[in-house]
Design a protein around this motif. Structure first.
Motif, PDB file in Angstrom:
ATOM      1  N   SER A   1      -6.993   0.172  28.502  1.00  0.00           N
ATOM      2  CA  SER A   1      -5.560   0.401  28.688  1.00  0.00           C
ATOM      3  C   SER A   1      -5.311   1.392  29.814  1.00  0.00           C
TER       4      SER A   1
ATOM      5  N   GLN B   1     -11.950   3.037  21.149  1.00  0.00           N
ATOM      6  CA  GLN B   1     -12.307   3.737  22.377  1.00  0.00           C
ATOM      7  C   GLN B   1     -12.355   2.779  23.564  1.00  0.00           C
TER       8      GLN B   1
ATOM      9  N   GLN C   1      -3.475  12.528  25.448  1.00  0.00           N
ATOM     10  CA  GLN C   1      -4.323  11.589  24.719  1.00  0.00           C
ATOM     11  C   GLN C   1      -5.636  11.322  25.448  1.00  0.00           C
TER      12      GLN C   1
ATOM     13  N   LEU D   1      -5.810   2.064  18.642  1.00  0.00           N
ATOM     14  CA  LEU D   1      -6.731   1.461  19.599  1.00  0.00           C
ATOM     15  C   LEU D   1      -8.124   2.051  19.467  1.00  0.00           C
TER      16      LEU D   1
ATOM     17  N   ILE E   1      -8.817   1.932  24.535  1.00  0.00           N
ATOM     18  CA  ILE E   1      -8.183   3.055  25.242  1.00  0.00           C
ATOM     19  C   ILE E   1      -8.630   3.064  26.695  1.00  0.00           C
TER      20      ILE E   1
ATOM     21  N   ILE F   1      -1.938   4.917  21.097  1.00  0.00           N
ATOM     22  CA  ILE F   1      -3.198   5.670  21.169  1.00  0.00           C
ATOM     23  C   ILE F   1      -3.117   6.890  20.258  1.00  0.00           C
TER      24      ILE F   1
ATOM     25  N   THR G   1       2.228   2.082  24.566  1.00  0.00           N
ATOM     26  CA  THR G   1       0.767   2.115  24.473  1.00  0.00           C
ATOM     27  C   THR G   1       0.270   3.536  24.258  1.00  0.00           C
ATOM     28  N   THR G   2       0.901   4.493  24.919  1.00  0.00           N
ATOM     29  CA  THR G   2       0.522   5.899  24.750  1.00  0.00           C
ATOM     30  C   THR G   2       0.719   6.353  23.310  1.00  0.00           C
TER      31      THR G   2
ATOM     32  N   ASN H   1      -9.418  12.075  23.888  1.00  0.00           N
ATOM     33  CA  ASN H   1     -10.325  10.949  23.679  1.00  0.00           C
ATOM     34  C   ASN H   1     -11.509  10.940  24.633  1.00  0.00           C
TER      35      ASN H   1
END
Length: 762
Positions: A343, A337, A398, A335, A340, A330, A326-327, A402
């Motif tokens: 998650s 916003q 990340q 993904l 993210i 991103i 998942t990281t 973000n």
């Protein structure tokens, strides 16, 4: 004072009496309204207080001595060589890829270059890349070693369970080039084949030998998230008849990152190859969203099996959340916003449920005991629920990128504390926060250094904003204070936000580039106008033109960003467009913080700024000039005033007396590398070279009397756009020359952006 207290008591008694006299249903309605109002008040208070909170957080980050301590420790470790760390003799490409950028701060680039080139000497048939290499007299593991006549001092092996070596090598080379600016490695020949071609061979290998046409995604053996251990063997890093092939998010997100980096680094000037891989990336992106993203659960599914699962019937693997994959997703821009945010919230909940110490938790819940023959894969051990800084710190990076600086800093500090306490960068940790594995694991050090640098970058930008705002409040320069006072009541302004880190404005190599942001009053999110000043790429600035345009756009419900970018005294092209894209990425990463809508952005520019705005419009889909290939740089509309659309002398219809033929125009010629003119390079820098059907709607305004840029440029550019089906409006102003940035053009732009960026809104 007594009077105030009396009034408050009276109001409470009166309100109580009224509530007693009304029906329960009306009470519920009134209470609901009160809660909504209270929530709105709290949100507004939070918004007003946010700059002060950011400034305090930035101060803490910049004064946190733990970062200095861990940075010194990390750099000291990275100086010791290219192997993965203590206990490991191998130089593994999946590891080197994750610490190559900070390593280049302390290791001679030539040494890093040579370490990368060794991998190409062992590249196999079809372009496959080895997992790692080791001195010929070392490495007693049960690998099937490869040997190379051109690298007799080493032997190499390929872990065929993994599907990340090819992507990792492509990324590592591209990151080396981005850090050192040494693109000559692409033309280095290894066994008669240039590195540029070998990179493409690596990518093609995955499409030919590890690709499911049914799903449009690449596959590997079944592993736990990003791991390299399959369930069927007690050790097992080789595919065999017992292996179960599966598709996962980690491999595909990393592949997407590799393609994007390859396109922007190794395909410069090769439009055919660039379009080929851009199409591949877009198809891969769609397939990930279609097959791997579980929209209802807002998470990625662990595996899609091609020939059955290795796990017992009845085991529901879909409940497992893969943190590492998942990281990387991103980072690859897969993904939104909101996804993210969701998650991260799930990851944080998983950490709490697992009793883990940091966000580096591999996955949750872990696979049950006995599901992997390898004894190290028991629950909460090694790759099955162990806590890995190697990936946790990547998530911290990340989060910072973000717009989650506070969360990012909080997650980072727990990792810093244990590094300092145990005096080492351990490979992984138990839920009880006890170190395991290699004590000097370079992947952990490199990921932590990246996270530290990302947070410091954010903190420096906030600190600069605070100082600039103070200057503006006390008088400032260029009458900024007087102009800001004219903005709509309740609007906010953020001056000198640093979107590229550094310490000396406008001086390379340690350069900082900034932007001014003006946001209307209200909750938002607001569509964003991205203003780029002119000046022949060698002069001009964001200050006065930006605030004056903000005075026009903010009352109409638009936020406006006015950016500075590197001028030709600092760097030739493509530095200017790279800075524009970096600024847009920064604003999208901080969209929530500044109440911006990242999906509604209009580019606006005049003269050289119009050239850059047009270039953003026509190259945004390809990310060709993006400093972060995983981030979106697409704009949704563009308005270009007096645009140099085609810099080619002949194709652009430039008169012999024009600036393109003026060899004494030093500021202009500094736009070109080595201060010389190349036709092919001029075409690379021209918006007219990238016309395609996906270009967003545009307005092009040009003065019929323009003596600097031929009016024919606008006509030819608009006609080319129309032929491909792009909605474009061309207006040639008979009364003006190059000075088409005026009240009429501004009103026209506002009306246009209103229709494109705010459809259906009043």
């Amino acid at each position: 004072m007594w009077w105030t207290a009396r009034v408050q008591i009276h109001d409470q008694v009166t309100a109580k009496g009224i509530m007693n006299d009304i029906s329960p249903s009306l009470k519920f309605v009134l209470l609901s309204l009160w809660l909504l109002v209270a929530a709105g008040v709290r949100a507004e208070v939070d918004r007003v207080n946010q700059p002060a909170k950011d400034a305090e957080l930035a101060r803490k980050i910049l004064q946190d001595e733990r970062m200095d301590t861990v940075e010194r420790m990390g750099y000291a470790l990275l100086k010791t060589g290219f192997n993965a760390g203590s206990h490991y003799q191998e130089v593994w490409i999946r590891d080197l890829n994750t610490f190559i950028i900070p390593m280049l701060d302390v290791v001679p680039p030539q040494s890093v270059r040579e370490a990368l080139l060794i991998f190409f000497h062992f590249q196999g048939e079809g372009g496959n890349v080895v997992d790692g290499y080791v001195p010929r007299d070392k490495g007693a593991a049960r690998y099937q070693f490869r040997f190379s006549a051109t690298q007799p001092d080493f032997k190499a092996h390929k872990n065929t369970v993994e599907t990340d070596q090819e992507s990792s090598l492509v990324l590592a080379v591209c990151r080396y080039i981005a850090k050192t600016k040494d693109a000559t490695i692409l033309d280095e020949t290894v066994q008669g084949i240039p590195v540029r071609k070998r990179l493409e061979m690596a990518l093609e290998y995955l499409l030919k030998h590890r690709f499911s046409r049914k799903h449009g995604l690449i596959w590997g053996a079944t592993t736990a998230d990003w791991g390299d251990v399959q369930p069927e063997h007690d050790w097992g890093v080789e595919l065999d008849a017992s292996s179960h092939r599966a598709i996962d998010i980690y491999d595909n997100a990393l592949f997407l990152l590799a393609i994007n980096n390859y396109v922007n680094t190794a395909c410069a000037g090769d439009r055919v190859r660039q379009e080929k891989w851009e199409q591949c990336a877009e198809a891969l992106r769609k397939s990930v969203r279609e097959h791997l993203w579980d929209k209802a659960a807002t998470k990625f599914v662990p595996h899609l099996y091609l020939d059955g699962s290795p796990f017992p019937a009845g085991f529901d693997e879909r409940n497992i959340f893969y943190h590492g994959g998942t990281t990387v997703a991103i980072e690859a821009g897969l993904l939104t916003q909101s996804e993210i945010r969701s998650s991260y919230r799930k990851m944080r909940e998983n950490v709490e449920h697992a009793g883990a110490a940091t966000i580096g938790l591999t996955l949750y819940p872990p696979y049950p005991e006995g599901f992997f023959k390898n004894k190290s894969m028991s629950p909460y051990s090694y790759q099955n629920g162990g806590d890995w800084t190697w990936f946790g710190a990547r998530l911290v990076t990340q989060l910072a990128r973000n717009g989650y600086a506070e969360e990012s800093y909080r997650e980072l500090t727990t990792m810093l504390d244990r590094v300092i306490k145990h005096q080492g960068f351990f490979e992984w940790w138990t839920p009880g926060n006890q170190p395991r594995g290699a004590g000097k694991f370079k992947g952990s050090a490199g990921s932590l250094l990246d996270a530290i640098h990302e947070l410091r970058h954010w903190a420096k930008s906030i600190s600069m904003t605070t100082v600039s705002a103070a200057k503006a409040g006390s008088g400032g320069e260029n009458n900024i204070r007087e102009l800001i006072a004219k903005l709509p009541a309740g609007s906010s302004h953020h001056l000198d936000l640093a979107y590229v880190a550094g310490t000396k404005p406008g001086l390379k190599p340690d350069s900082v580039q900034t932007l001014d942001l003006f946001v209307p009053p209200g909750k938002g999110p607001f569509p964003l106008i991205f203003w780029i000043h002119g000046g022949g790429w060698h002069s001009g600035g964001k200050e006065n033109s930006g605030i004056n345009l903000a005075l026009k756009f903010l009352p109409k419900g638009f936020a406006l960003a006015s950016i500075n970018y590197r001028l030709t005294a600092d760097a030739p092209f493509p530095a200017q467009i790279e800075d524009c894209n970096a600024a847009l990425i920064y604003l999208r990463q901080h969209a929530v913080e500044y109440r911006l809508d990242p999906g509604r952005v209009g580019a606006l520019g005049h003269s050289a700024g119009a050239h850059l705005a047009a270039l953003m419009a026509v190259t945004g889909d390809s990310r060709r000039f993006s400093p972060d290939p995983g981030a979106s740089v697409r704009v949704q509309a563009a308005v270009c005033w007096a645009t140099p659309a085609d810099l080619d002398r002949e194709r652009g219809d430039w008169p012999k007396t024009s600036m393109m033929y003026n060899g004494t125009n030093a500021p202009l010629w500094a736009f070109f590398p080595d201060k010389s003119y190349y036709g092919s390079f001029a075409r690379t820098a021209s918006p007219a070279s990238y016309v395609h059907p996906g270009v967003p709607p545009m307005i092009i305004v040009h003065g019929a009397q323009d003596k600097l840029v031929p009016p024919g440029q606008a006509v030819a550019f608009a006609e080319a756009l129309k032929k491909t089906g792009v909605p474009v409006t061309l207006r040639v102003d008979p009364e003006h020359g190059h000075d088409v940035m005026n009240a009429r053009s501004t009103d026209e732009a506002i009306e246009f952006f209103d229709g494109v960026l705010k459809p259906g809104q009043p």
